[in-house]
Design a protein around this motif. Sequence first.
Motif, short mmCIF file in Angstrom:
data_model
loop_
_atom_site.label_atom_id
_atom_site.label_comp_id
_atom_site.label_asym_id
_atom_site.label_seq_id
_atom_site.Cartn_x
_atom_site.Cartn_y
_atom_site.Cartn_z
N LEU A 117 41.71 45.51 30.09
CA LEU A 117 41.02 44.22 30.46
C LEU A 117 41.85 43.16 29.63
O LEU A 117 41.83 43.29 28.45
CB LEU A 117 39.46 44.49 30.23
CG LEU A 117 38.81 43.03 30.13
CD1 LEU A 117 38.84 42.53 31.46
CD2 LEU A 117 37.47 43.25 29.54
N ALA A 141 44.42 45.78 45.29
CA ALA A 141 43.16 44.84 44.76
C ALA A 141 41.83 45.34 45.49
O ALA A 141 41.76 45.77 46.35
CB ALA A 141 43.41 43.38 44.98
N PRO A 142 40.70 45.11 44.92
CA PRO A 142 39.39 45.33 45.45
C PRO A 142 39.25 45.02 46.74
O PRO A 142 39.31 43.81 47.00
CB PRO A 142 38.40 44.95 44.68
CG PRO A 142 39.11 44.71 43.12
CD PRO A 142 40.49 44.23 43.64
N PRO A 197 43.91 36.13 37.58
CA PRO A 197 42.93 37.02 38.08
C PRO A 197 43.24 37.77 39.08
O PRO A 197 42.63 38.82 39.70
CB PRO A 197 41.65 35.79 38.21
CG PRO A 197 41.89 34.75 37.27
CD PRO A 197 43.50 34.73 37.21
N THR A 243 44.42 41.55 39.31
CA THR A 243 43.39 42.45 39.23
C THR A 243 43.49 43.32 40.34
O THR A 243 43.35 42.94 41.43
CB THR A 243 41.94 41.94 39.13
OG1 THR A 243 41.94 40.89 37.92
CG2 THR A 243 40.82 43.12 39.01
N LEU A 302 44.12 50.82 36.16
CA LEU A 302 43.39 49.51 36.36
C LEU A 302 43.73 48.53 35.40
O LEU A 302 43.52 48.58 34.29
CB LEU A 302 42.04 49.65 36.54
CG LEU A 302 40.89 48.71 36.83
CD1 LEU A 302 41.36 48.01 38.27
CD2 LEU A 302 39.44 49.01 36.39
N THR A 338 42.56 44.54 34.94
CA THR A 338 41.44 43.43 35.20
C THR A 338 41.72 42.34 34.48
O THR A 338 41.93 42.48 33.04
CB THR A 338 40.07 44.06 34.89
OG1 THR A 338 39.85 45.42 35.65
CG2 THR A 338 39.22 43.26 35.40
N SER A 387 40.54 38.56 33.62
CA SER A 387 39.40 37.70 33.60
C SER A 387 39.88 36.23 33.28
O SER A 387 40.95 36.11 32.74
CB SER A 387 38.51 37.93 32.26
OG SER A 387 39.42 37.84 31.01
#
Length: 127
Positions: free
Chosen positions: A10, A39-40, A87, A90, A122, A124, A126
């Motif tokens: 993160l 990515a998601p 972002p 991510t 992963l 991430t 923010s």
Amino acid sequence: VQLQASGGGLVQAGDSLRLSCAASGRTFNHYHMGWFRQAPGKEREFVGTIRWSDGHTGYADSVQGRFTISRDSTKNMMYLQINSLKPEDTAVYYCAARFVSSMRASVSRDGYGYNKWGQGTLVTVSS
């Protein structure tokens, strides 16, 4: 060929991060090693590639300038340096390998032909 990606976590927007990929199982002069990300909710995306024999690289247009791939052939390690993280960076990042018949084979930015994959790491970011 075994690949192991690491280094995710993160981070905040604007930070830098270096991902690592440990490669083992054989010598890699006849391989192109690549980084991909997913990515998601999106399809896996090609990020860039490096020709192991001489370190020549190629990148997807979307990451050109912020992402840098390198390798340490003495340690069988590949790296992905990501600067100015956003972002939208991510994703789960994967390293992969594809065999090439010639050590001089041109790097390709199409992301095709990779058939050896590591587990992802992963990242991430923010805001």
